[in-house]
Structures are given as structure tokens and as C-alpha cells.
Design a protein around this motif. Sequence first.
Motif, PDB file in Angstrom:
ATOM      1  N   GLN A  20       0.838  -1.208   0.000  1.00 44.28           N
ATOM      2  CA  GLN A  20       0.000   0.000   0.000  1.00 44.28           C
ATOM      3  C   GLN A  20       0.870   1.254   0.000  1.00 44.28           C
ATOM      4  OE1 GLN A  20      -2.755  -0.460   3.279  1.00 44.28           O
ATOM      5  NE2 GLN A  20      -3.593  -2.334   2.384  1.00 44.28           N
ATOM      6  N   HIS A  21       1.929   1.242   0.805  1.00 38.35           N
ATOM      7  CA  HIS A  21       2.831   2.400   0.831  1.00 38.35           C
ATOM      8  C   HIS A  21       3.488   2.601  -0.537  1.00 38.35           C
ATOM      9  CE1 HIS A  21       3.284   2.255   5.502  1.00 38.35           C
ATOM     10  NE2 HIS A  21       2.282   3.022   5.131  1.00 38.35           N
ATOM     11  N   LYS A  22       3.847   1.494  -1.186  1.00 36.51           N
ATOM     12  CA  LYS A  22       4.457   1.604  -2.523  1.00 36.51           C
ATOM     13  C   LYS A  22       3.456   2.228  -3.502  1.00 36.51           C
ATOM     14  CE  LYS A  22       7.659  -2.231  -1.993  1.00 36.51           C
ATOM     15  NZ  LYS A  22       7.898  -3.663  -2.161  1.00 36.51           N
ATOM     16  N   THR A  57      -8.386   4.476   2.190  1.00 40.63           N
ATOM     17  CA  THR A  57      -8.404   3.007   2.230  1.00 40.63           C
ATOM     18  C   THR A  57      -7.200   2.499   3.017  1.00 40.63           C
ATOM     19  OG1 THR A  57      -9.419   2.961   0.047  1.00 40.63           O
ATOM     20  CG2 THR A  57      -8.335   0.934   0.755  1.00 40.63           C
ATOM     21  N   HIS A  58      -6.042   3.064   2.721  1.00 46.34           N
ATOM     22  CA  HIS A  58      -4.823   2.635   3.417  1.00 46.34           C
ATOM     23  C   HIS A  58      -4.909   2.910   4.921  1.00 46.34           C
ATOM     24  CE1 HIS A  58      -0.827   2.111   4.812  1.00 46.34           C
ATOM     25  NE2 HIS A  58      -0.716   3.396   5.099  1.00 46.34           N
ATOM     26  N   PHE A  59      -5.340   4.119   5.279  1.00 45.52           N
ATOM     27  CA  PHE A  59      -5.446   4.450   6.703  1.00 45.52           C
ATOM     28  C   PHE A  59      -6.394   3.473   7.406  1.00 45.52           C
ATOM     29  CE2 PHE A  59      -4.381   9.324   6.291  1.00 45.52           C
ATOM     30  CZ  PHE A  59      -3.058   9.000   6.097  1.00 45.52           C
ATOM     31  N   ALA A  60      -7.511   3.166   6.759  1.00 45.27           N
ATOM     32  CA  ALA A  60      -8.494   2.254   7.372  1.00 45.27           C
ATOM     33  C   ALA A  60      -7.885   0.864   7.574  1.00 45.27           C
ATOM     34  CB  ALA A  60      -9.741   2.170   6.494  1.00 45.27           C
ATOM     35  N   GLU A  76      -3.090   7.736  19.092  1.00 43.41           N
ATOM     36  CA  GLU A  76      -2.225   8.818  18.595  1.00 43.41           C
ATOM     37  C   GLU A  76      -2.017   8.685  17.088  1.00 43.41           C
ATOM     38  OE1 GLU A  76      -1.830   6.957  21.357  1.00 43.41           O
ATOM     39  OE2 GLU A  76      -0.020   7.587  22.428  1.00 43.41           O
ATOM     40  N   HIS A  77      -1.845   7.445  16.668  1.00 37.07           N
ATOM     41  CA  HIS A  77      -1.599   7.204  15.241  1.00 37.07           C
ATOM     42  C   HIS A  77      -2.842   7.582  14.424  1.00 37.07           C
ATOM     43  CE1 HIS A  77       0.841   4.590  12.273  1.00 37.07           C
ATOM     44  NE2 HIS A  77       0.000   5.324  11.585  1.00 37.07           N
ATOM     45  N   LYS A  78      -3.993   7.162  14.919  1.00 34.60           N
ATOM     46  CA  LYS A  78      -5.251   7.457  14.217  1.00 34.60           C
ATOM     47  C   LYS A  78      -5.456   8.979  14.114  1.00 34.60           C
ATOM     48  CE  LYS A  78     -10.037   5.803  14.220  1.00 34.60           C
ATOM     49  NZ  LYS A  78     -10.813   6.927  13.834  1.00 34.60           N
ATOM     50  N   LYS A  80      -3.194  11.238  13.876  1.00 31.13           N
ATOM     51  CA  LYS A  80      -2.329  11.751  12.801  1.00 31.13           C
ATOM     52  C   LYS A  80      -2.974  11.503  11.442  1.00 31.13           C
ATOM     53  CE  LYS A  80       1.936  11.737  15.294  1.00 31.13           C
ATOM     54  NZ  LYS A  80       3.141  11.103  15.707  1.00 31.13           N
ATOM     55  N   HIS A  81      -3.579  10.323  11.284  1.00 34.57           N
ATOM     56  CA  HIS A  81      -4.278  10.028  10.023  1.00 34.57           C
ATOM     57  C   HIS A  81      -5.425  11.019   9.818  1.00 34.57           C
ATOM     58  CE1 HIS A  81      -3.065   5.469   9.822  1.00 34.57           C
ATOM     59  NE2 HIS A  81      -2.061   6.279   9.553  1.00 34.57           N
ATOM     60  N   GLU A  82      -6.167  11.281  10.880  1.00 36.27           N
ATOM     61  CA  GLU A  82      -7.331  12.174  10.755  1.00 36.27           C
ATOM     62  C   GLU A  82      -6.903  13.591  10.377  1.00 36.27           C
ATOM     63  OE1 GLU A  82     -10.272   9.667  13.703  1.00 36.27           O
ATOM     64  OE2 GLU A  82      -9.205  11.398  14.506  1.00 36.27           O
ATOM     65  N   LYS A 116       7.997  11.240   6.255  1.00 37.26           N
ATOM     66  CA  LYS A 116       8.080  11.443   7.707  1.00 37.26           C
ATOM     67  C   LYS A 116       7.114  10.500   8.437  1.00 37.26           C
ATOM     68  CE  LYS A 116       7.621  15.319  10.870  1.00 37.26           C
ATOM     69  NZ  LYS A 116       6.301  15.827  11.123  1.00 37.26           N
ATOM     70  N   HIS A 117       5.930  10.319   7.883  1.00 38.58           N
ATOM     71  CA  HIS A 117       4.929   9.483   8.556  1.00 38.58           C
ATOM     72  C   HIS A 117       5.352   8.004   8.567  1.00 38.58           C
ATOM     73  CE1 HIS A 117       1.015   8.454  10.198  1.00 38.58           C
ATOM     74  NE2 HIS A 117       0.974   7.456   9.327  1.00 38.58           N
ATOM     75  N   ILE A 118       5.840   7.525   7.444  1.00 34.70           N
ATOM     76  CA  ILE A 118       6.252   6.106   7.409  1.00 34.70           C
ATOM     77  C   ILE A 118       7.436   5.898   8.355  1.00 34.70           C
ATOM     78  CG2 ILE A 118       7.252   4.250   6.010  1.00 34.70           C
ATOM     79  CD1 ILE A 118       5.701   5.261   3.612  1.00 34.70           C
TER      80      ILE A 118
HETATM   81 FE1  FEO Z   1       0.830   4.170   6.519  1.00 38.83          FE
HETATM   82 FE2  FEO Z   1      -0.041   5.512   9.212  1.00 38.83          FE
HETATM   83  O1  FEO Z   1      -0.061   5.444   7.404  1.00 38.83           O
END
Ligand code: FEO
Length: 135
Positions: A20-22, A57-60, A76-78, A80-82, A116-118
Motif C-alpha cells: 500500500q505504501h508503494k 483506504t490505506h489508513f483504514a 495517537e496514530h489514528k 495523525k491520520h485524521e 516522515k509518517h512512514i
Molecule cells: Fe501508513 Fe499511518 O499510514
Amino acid sequence: MALLNWKDEYSVNIKEIDDQHKKLVGMINELHEAMVQKKAKEVLGSVLAKLVSYTATHFANEERLMQGNGYPEFAEHKEKHEKMTAKVIALQKDWQAGKTTLGIEVSQFLKDWLDKHILGTDRKYAPFLNSKGIS
Ligand code: FEO
């Protein structure tokens, strides 16, 4: 030349997420290329919409894995996604309303954010999820 290249240090040792990151890396490059080539508004709009949708989709998916396995830093991670989702949706709306242009600074912002996020946030869950047998 691609704006962003996949590098091994991005890996979280979970194939589904790495893939997904790719794909996100590819989509940011596609958007950048469309901007550089000054593609028509419809083309840019469609590439941006695809990126916004796939990011959701990826965040979910990532949140499902973190929450489903009891990752302690899930909230905390969620968050950042929001924040990122809100930013990108606001950008998309402003652009559609003609309040802003889509320039190189936008693809640069997306590139810097993903990098930075990855490296700083996603990679933190890797040892935890890997220890739960997710790879
Ligand atoms: Fe891969 Fe937290 O997004």
C-alpha cells in the motif's frame, strides 16, 4: 525523474502495508508528474481524487490492523491520520473551488509527509505487529 522513491527503510515488514505504501509513493509521483506537465484540470482532479481515496483506504487498513491487535499507540496514530485526511480534503475542496492552485509545493508537501509518517510513525508499530505474527 520520480519525486519520491521507495526505499528499504520504509518497510514495516508487513507485505500488505508495504504494498500500500508503494502504491501511495506511485500515486504521489503520478500527481507530481501531472503537475509538472501542466495536465488539464480534469486529469489533475482525477489523480488527486484517486490519491485521496486510496489514502483513506490505506489508513483504514492500517487502523484495523493496529486496533485489532491492541497496539498501544493506536489512538495517537489514528489522530495523525485524521489530521492528514482533513488537510488533504481541505486542499482538494479549495482547489475545486478555485481558491488555490496545485503546484509543485503540494506534491513536495505530500512527499515530505509520507516520508516522515512512514519513518517516524508507521515504523513504530512494526515490531509490535510483527511480534503478533503479522508480516
Ligand atoms: Fe501508513 Fe499511518 O499510514
